[in-house]
Design a protein around this motif. Structure first.
Motif, PDB file in Angstrom:
ATOM      1  N   ASP A  53      -8.197  -3.227   4.725  1.00  0.00           N
ATOM      2  CA  ASP A  53      -7.307  -2.454   5.323  1.00  0.00           C
ATOM      3  C   ASP A  53      -7.216  -2.013   6.849  1.00  0.00           C
ATOM      4  O   ASP A  53      -6.451  -2.078   7.633  1.00  0.00           O
ATOM      5  CB  ASP A  53      -6.899  -1.116   4.714  1.00  0.00           C
ATOM      6  CG  ASP A  53      -5.842  -0.285   4.968  1.00  0.00           C
ATOM      7  OD1 ASP A  53      -4.682  -0.877   5.143  1.00  0.00           O
ATOM      8  OD2 ASP A  53      -6.037   0.861   5.309  1.00  0.00           O
ATOM      9  N   VAL A 111       0.918  -1.179   0.031  1.00  0.00           N
ATOM     10  CA  VAL A 111       0.019   0.024   0.076  1.00  0.00           C
ATOM     11  C   VAL A 111       0.982   1.150  -0.074  1.00  0.00           C
ATOM     12  O   VAL A 111       0.436   2.236  -0.673  1.00  0.00           O
ATOM     13  CB  VAL A 111      -0.802   0.005   1.080  1.00  0.00           C
ATOM     14  CG1 VAL A 111      -1.765   1.352   1.389  1.00  0.00           C
ATOM     15  CG2 VAL A 111      -1.958  -0.942   1.093  1.00  0.00           C
ATOM     16  N   LEU A 168      -8.199   4.897   0.345  1.00  0.00           N
ATOM     17  CA  LEU A 168      -8.412   3.980   1.555  1.00  0.00           C
ATOM     18  C   LEU A 168      -8.558   4.889   3.012  1.00  0.00           C
ATOM     19  O   LEU A 168      -8.462   6.053   2.589  1.00  0.00           O
ATOM     20  CB  LEU A 168      -7.263   2.990   1.759  1.00  0.00           C
ATOM     21  CG  LEU A 168      -7.055   2.006   0.665  1.00  0.00           C
ATOM     22  CD1 LEU A 168      -5.638   1.271   0.898  1.00  0.00           C
ATOM     23  CD2 LEU A 168      -8.107   0.962   0.691  1.00  0.00           C
ATOM     24  N   VAL A 219     -10.916  -0.880   1.660  1.00  0.00           N
ATOM     25  CA  VAL A 219     -11.161  -0.179   3.072  1.00  0.00           C
ATOM     26  C   VAL A 219     -11.335  -0.928   4.167  1.00  0.00           C
ATOM     27  O   VAL A 219     -10.776  -0.680   5.413  1.00  0.00           O
ATOM     28  CB  VAL A 219     -12.195   1.109   2.725  1.00  0.00           C
ATOM     29  CG1 VAL A 219     -13.462   0.619   2.791  1.00  0.00           C
ATOM     30  CG2 VAL A 219     -11.748   1.931   3.990  1.00  0.00           C
ATOM     31  N   GLY A 271       0.765   3.530  -3.124  1.00  0.00           N
ATOM     32  CA  GLY A 271       0.039   4.793  -2.842  1.00  0.00           C
ATOM     33  C   GLY A 271       1.311   5.948  -3.152  1.00  0.00           C
ATOM     34  O   GLY A 271       0.776   7.031  -3.697  1.00  0.00           O
ATOM     35  N   ARG A 299      -2.515   6.142   1.427  1.00  0.00           N
ATOM     36  CA  ARG A 299      -4.025   5.751   1.774  1.00  0.00           C
ATOM     37  C   ARG A 299      -5.019   6.969   0.936  1.00  0.00           C
ATOM     38  O   ARG A 299      -5.871   6.446   0.451  1.00  0.00           O
ATOM     39  CB  ARG A 299      -4.467   5.315   2.997  1.00  0.00           C
ATOM     40  CG  ARG A 299      -3.742   4.087   3.392  1.00  0.00           C
ATOM     41  CD  ARG A 299      -3.745   4.000   4.951  1.00  0.00           C
ATOM     42  NE  ARG A 299      -3.586   2.392   5.051  1.00  0.00           N
ATOM     43  CZ  ARG A 299      -2.316   1.898   4.896  1.00  0.00           C
ATOM     44  NH1 ARG A 299      -1.309   2.767   4.610  1.00  0.00           N
ATOM     45  NH2 ARG A 299      -2.191   0.640   5.160  1.00  0.00           N
TER      46      ARG A 299
END
Length: 414
Positions: free
Chosen positions: A297, A24, A198, A294, A28, A193
């Motif tokens: 996570d 991530v 996210l 989401v 990201g 995120r």
């Protein structure tokens, strides 16, 4: 045998969580770079009506500074009100807040911030507000806070988190380390995120929630000592990501005592673990039913206290066995510790470049950052094995002097 199987499963969870967070972070940051690091939310005309809340227990010394920072917002005055929710006070928090310009809502029977928010929002939720901002009483909000939150809500966000900065980064090396830690966390957790849609980490101050979310939840209903983490789990269950709004800055007074810092961070870890226990089943069901990234996570985030503690114990045990059997020379872990400290110091120097000049800590924080970060491991083990079960206020006093670069003011924060 069952214990070994459990240990094996937990070690796999450690690896899976680490891989997920690393992927991530990389994906990201790449996505953010391709976006050109432009603000995610374009400036919008002011139209969100805010209720700004701060719960306070014996905050007479700092509450007026918070109220003044909200009343000084670069946002139409008719579009926001500031409320203070005193609870269990033995000082004149209410009178001081009222004199500074806040509306005071007494919360009889409330014994924690979560209970105060439950009481206050139960009265405010049916009033003519579009969104509610939550702060701590010792905070100060940058003048653009409400404007940036308005941008996010006008773009469709329903829960939003702003950036936290240390208000007293040069009060001592511990306070400065908090500022460095916040920037590190923003860079590798919140920024990625935000780029991927996210959830940013919703800590207990400097965030805003739309009325729509509270209506679906039936108000603010948290029961753990980590009301912020528990609320973020409830949002993830409904599929609401916590939008990252770095332009909305909250300045928080940080502890200057190393001992107080350890107590506070242990409480954070224990609170996240408690919230995970309270909402874990609901999160798992929501993940199976909705299959949203989401929610996944969020599930992995709430596993971090457990997986971190297991990873620490496995590492310490493995090192101790290797030393006892002569497979590892004594100088090896000492050298690893020194290299880790050096890496943290160099990293802290780089992190300082990402901070505005007024937020940059002194050299002591750079040198002490390795110790600050290393403490997370034993605190994680302690938080898992002996989790705090109730919220205990932590008092810390920051003495800062403003004279030729030094700040002259005394502030207390809990």
């Amino acid at each position: 045998m069952e214990g070994m199987n459990l240990l094996f499963v937990l070690s796999l969870l450690c690896k899976a969580a680490c891989v997920w967070f690393a992927l991530v972070a990389v994906a990201g940051l790449v996505c953010r770079a391709r976006q050109g690091f432009r603000p995610r939310y374009s400036p919008a005309a002011p139209r969100t009506r805010f209720a700004v809340l701060a719960a306070g227990r014996n905050e007479e010394a700092v509450i007026s500074g918070f109220v003044r920072s909200i009343l000084a917002q670069d946002y139409p005055r008719e579009l926001f009100d500031v409320y203070v929710l005193p609870n269990n006070c033995t000082d004149d928090t209410a009178g001081t807040a009222r004199a500074a310009g806040a509306i005071v809502l007494d919360c009889p029977g409330a014994h924690s911030k979560g209970e105060a928010l439950h009481s206050g929002l139960a009265r405010l939720r049916n009033m003519d507000y579009d969104a509610f901002c939550v702060f701590d009483a010792d905070n100060q909000a940058d003048p653009a806070f409400l404007a940036r939150m308005n941008d996010a809500f006008c773009a469709g966000a329903r829960v939003a988190k702003g950036r936290i900065a240390a208000q007293n980064p040069r009060a001592g090396w511990v306070a400065g380390c908090y500022g460095l830690y916040f920037r590190l966390f923003d860079l590798f957790f919140n920024e990625p995120r935000g780029a991927l849609g996210l959830s940013a980490k919703l800590v207990g101050t400097g965030f805003a929630v739309h009325k729509e979310v509270l209506d679906r939840l039936g108000g603010w209903n948290t029961v753990t000592i980590a009301e912020d983490a528990e609320f973020s789990a409830q949002c993830a269950e409904l599929g609401y990501p916590v939008a990252w709004v770095p332009g909305a800055v909250t300045r928080d007074v940080e502890p200057v005592s190393f001992r107080v810092s350890l107590v506070q961070r242990r409480r954070w870890i224990g609170g996240v673990l408690q919230a995970g226990q309270a909402r874990g089943g609901c999160l798992a069901r929501a993940l199976v039913q909705r299959r949203r990234a989401v929610t996944l996570d969020s599930c992995l985030f709430f596993l971090t206290p457990l997986t971190g503690a297991v990873g620490t114990l496995l590492g310490v045990t493995g090192t101790a066995l290797a030393l006892a059997r002569g497979h590892l020379p004594l100088w090896a872990p000492l050298a690893a510790a020194m290299l880790g400290w050096l890496g943290c110091a160099l990293g802290a120097l780089v992190l300082r470049l990402f901070l505005p000049r007024a937020e940059r800590p002194g050299l002591g924080s750079v040198l002490g950052f390795g110790l600050f970060m290393a403490c997370w491991a034993p605190l994680g083990v302690l938080g898992v094995l002996c989790p705090p079960r109730r919220w205990v206020p932590v008092d810390h006093t920051a003495h800062l002097t403003v004279r030729r670069g030094r700040r002259l003011r005394r502030e207390r924060a809990a």
